[in-house]
Design a protein around this motif. Structure first.
Motif, PDB file in Angstrom:
ATOM      1  N   ASP A 120       0.826  -1.208   0.000  1.00  0.00           N
ATOM      2  CA  ASP A 120       0.000   0.000   0.000  1.00  0.00           C
ATOM      3  C   ASP A 120       0.863   1.261   0.000  1.00  0.00           C
ATOM      4  O   ASP A 120       0.575   2.229   0.702  1.00  0.00           O
ATOM      5  CB  ASP A 120      -0.938   0.002   1.212  1.00  0.00           C
ATOM      6  CG  ASP A 120      -2.067   1.008   1.034  1.00  0.00           C
ATOM      7  OD1 ASP A 120      -2.412   1.325  -0.114  1.00  0.00           O
ATOM      8  OD2 ASP A 120      -2.591   1.495   2.058  1.00  0.00           O
ATOM      9  N   ARG A 121       1.912   1.216  -0.816  1.00  0.00           N
ATOM     10  CA  ARG A 121       2.815   2.368  -0.970  1.00  0.00           C
ATOM     11  C   ARG A 121       3.209   2.468  -2.445  1.00  0.00           C
ATOM     12  O   ARG A 121       3.268   1.448  -3.146  1.00  0.00           O
ATOM     13  CB  ARG A 121       4.066   2.205  -0.108  1.00  0.00           C
ATOM     14  CG  ARG A 121       3.796   2.210   1.388  1.00  0.00           C
ATOM     15  CD  ARG A 121       5.071   1.899   2.150  1.00  0.00           C
ATOM     16  NE  ARG A 121       6.148   2.815   1.812  1.00  0.00           N
ATOM     17  CZ  ARG A 121       7.425   2.642   2.166  1.00  0.00           C
ATOM     18  NH1 ARG A 121       7.763   1.553   2.844  1.00  0.00           N
ATOM     19  NH2 ARG A 121       8.332   3.525   1.842  1.00  0.00           N
ATOM     20  N   PRO A 122       3.529   3.664  -2.949  1.00  0.00           N
ATOM     21  CA  PRO A 122       3.893   3.811  -4.360  1.00  0.00           C
ATOM     22  C   PRO A 122       5.175   3.073  -4.746  1.00  0.00           C
ATOM     23  O   PRO A 122       5.280   2.563  -5.864  1.00  0.00           O
ATOM     24  CB  PRO A 122       4.058   5.318  -4.548  1.00  0.00           C
ATOM     25  CG  PRO A 122       3.313   5.929  -3.416  1.00  0.00           C
ATOM     26  CD  PRO A 122       3.406   4.973  -2.280  1.00  0.00           C
ATOM     27  N   LEU A 123       6.151   3.025  -3.839  1.00  0.00           N
ATOM     28  CA  LEU A 123       7.413   2.307  -4.083  1.00  0.00           C
ATOM     29  C   LEU A 123       8.112   2.760  -5.366  1.00  0.00           C
ATOM     30  O   LEU A 123       8.800   1.971  -6.023  1.00  0.00           O
ATOM     31  CB  LEU A 123       7.161   0.795  -4.149  1.00  0.00           C
ATOM     32  CG  LEU A 123       6.504   0.151  -2.921  1.00  0.00           C
ATOM     33  CD1 LEU A 123       6.182  -1.321  -3.217  1.00  0.00           C
ATOM     34  CD2 LEU A 123       7.412   0.259  -1.712  1.00  0.00           C
ATOM     35  N   ILE A 124       7.954   4.021  -5.734  1.00  0.00           N
ATOM     36  CA  ILE A 124       8.518   4.516  -6.992  1.00  0.00           C
ATOM     37  C   ILE A 124      10.038   4.455  -6.973  1.00  0.00           C
ATOM     38  O   ILE A 124      10.670   3.997  -7.932  1.00  0.00           O
ATOM     39  CB  ILE A 124       8.040   5.961  -7.256  1.00  0.00           C
ATOM     40  CG1 ILE A 124       6.521   5.985  -7.428  1.00  0.00           C
ATOM     41  CG2 ILE A 124       8.715   6.532  -8.498  1.00  0.00           C
ATOM     42  CD1 ILE A 124       5.939   7.379  -7.568  1.00  0.00           C
ATOM     43  N   GLY A 125      10.629   4.922  -5.873  1.00  0.00           N
ATOM     44  CA  GLY A 125      12.092   4.905  -5.778  1.00  0.00           C
ATOM     45  C   GLY A 125      12.663   3.499  -5.865  1.00  0.00           C
ATOM     46  O   GLY A 125      13.664   3.256  -6.546  1.00  0.00           O
ATOM     47  N   TRP A 126      12.020   2.562  -5.168  1.00  0.00           N
ATOM     48  CA  TRP A 126      12.491   1.176  -5.204  1.00  0.00           C
ATOM     49  C   TRP A 126      12.375   0.597  -6.614  1.00  0.00           C
ATOM     50  O   TRP A 126      13.302  -0.068  -7.101  1.00  0.00           O
ATOM     51  CB  TRP A 126      11.684   0.333  -4.229  1.00  0.00           C
ATOM     52  CG  TRP A 126      12.065   0.532  -2.798  1.00  0.00           C
ATOM     53  CD1 TRP A 126      11.432   1.319  -1.883  1.00  0.00           C
ATOM     54  CD2 TRP A 126      13.182  -0.056  -2.126  1.00  0.00           C
ATOM     55  NE1 TRP A 126      12.079   1.269  -0.676  1.00  0.00           N
ATOM     56  CE2 TRP A 126      13.157   0.417  -0.792  1.00  0.00           C
ATOM     57  CE3 TRP A 126      14.190  -0.933  -2.510  1.00  0.00           C
ATOM     58  CZ2 TRP A 126      14.111   0.051   0.144  1.00  0.00           C
ATOM     59  CZ3 TRP A 126      15.138  -1.310  -1.573  1.00  0.00           C
ATOM     60  CH2 TRP A 126      15.095  -0.821  -0.271  1.00  0.00           C
TER      61      TRP A 126
END
Length: 254
Positions: A84-90
């Motif tokens: 439930d997080r965007p995790l864009i950086g990962w």
């Protein structure tokens, strides 16, 4: 200038090029946390959450026959839904790292002329980031997953050919990754395979030398066929190489 002085100057030039490339890549990497989703992510992840695997297969078979990039974005969507997080950086960090290994790993691990190879790698790294817009390619997750592997494959293929470390298996790997990532990769693989076929015929090489390259050829043919079949009946105001009626697409491609 003596040969020793020239070698010393060349080493300093390569070191400066490597340092500059490292600085350019580092500065662009710092911007990863500021990357954003576009409408594609919101639509894709919503449909994936509500329709499940049926949406993935429908999109893969009817609209976007990109096996590698579609699988990667689906895994990304599942991770987003789970945490439930965007995790864009990962997501971007993983894509950048894998593409860097693909683009520079084989040439970096070659033997002989280390400074020449390092110079080529550093120069290629700078070209990837400089001289053209980078927002979509590097900082838009869905576009990065689809198009950055093509850039990495083209870079790795070029570098290994230049340094003389290319093999048929490696060529097949690069072309297969490119073709499985996006339509641009299919065009790259198709163009390269045509030229390689002419080269193999002119040199009268054994069919065994062509065997490995048959893998990306078959993959490219399947993807082109699925593009034509999946989008054949869809209305489009502008015919492009991948959208619209088949004959109109052929004219647009030419």
């Amino acid at each position: 200038m003596t040969s020793q002085q020239f070698d010393r100057f060349a080493r300093l030039a390569v070191i400066a090029c490597i340092a500059l490339a490292a600085l350019i890549v580092s500065l662009h990497s710092v911007a990863i946390p500021y990357a954003l989703w576009q409408g594609d992510e919101y639509d894709y992840f919503h449909n994936l959450r509500t329709q499940g695997s049926a949406f993935f297969w429908q999109r893969l078979l009817l609209w976007s026959p990109r096996p590698l990039s579609e699988a990667a974005i689906a895994l990304y969507g599942l991770a987003v839904a789970h945490w439930d997080r965007p995790l864009i950086g990962w997501a971007l960090g993983i894509v950048w790292s894998l593409c860097a290994i693909l683009a520079f790993g084989p040439a970096l691990l070659g033997k002989g002329q280390p400074f020449a190879r390092l110079f080529l790698i550093a120069f290629a790294a700078m070209l990837i980031f400089l001289g053209h817009p980078v927002a979509d390619l590097h900082y838009w997750p869905m576009a990065a997953v689809a198009h950055l592997p093509v850039v990495a494959a083209a870079t790795g293929l070029s570098l290994t050919l230049i340094v003389g470390k290319s093999t048929r298996r490696l060529e097949a790997l690069y072309l297969s990754i490119a073709a499985a990532s996006s339509e641009a990769g299919v065009f790259l693989a198709g163009s390269y395979l045509v030229l390689r076929g002419i080269d193999v015929t002119a040199r009268r090489e054994s069919p065994r030398d062509w065997a490995w390259l048959s893998l990306p050829a078959i993959l490219s043919a399947i993807i082109v066929w699925r593009l034509m079949m999946g989008r054949a009946g869809m209305p489009h105001p502008h015919d492009t190489p991948t959208q619209g009626p088949a004959l109109a697409r052929l004219r647009a491609a030419i």
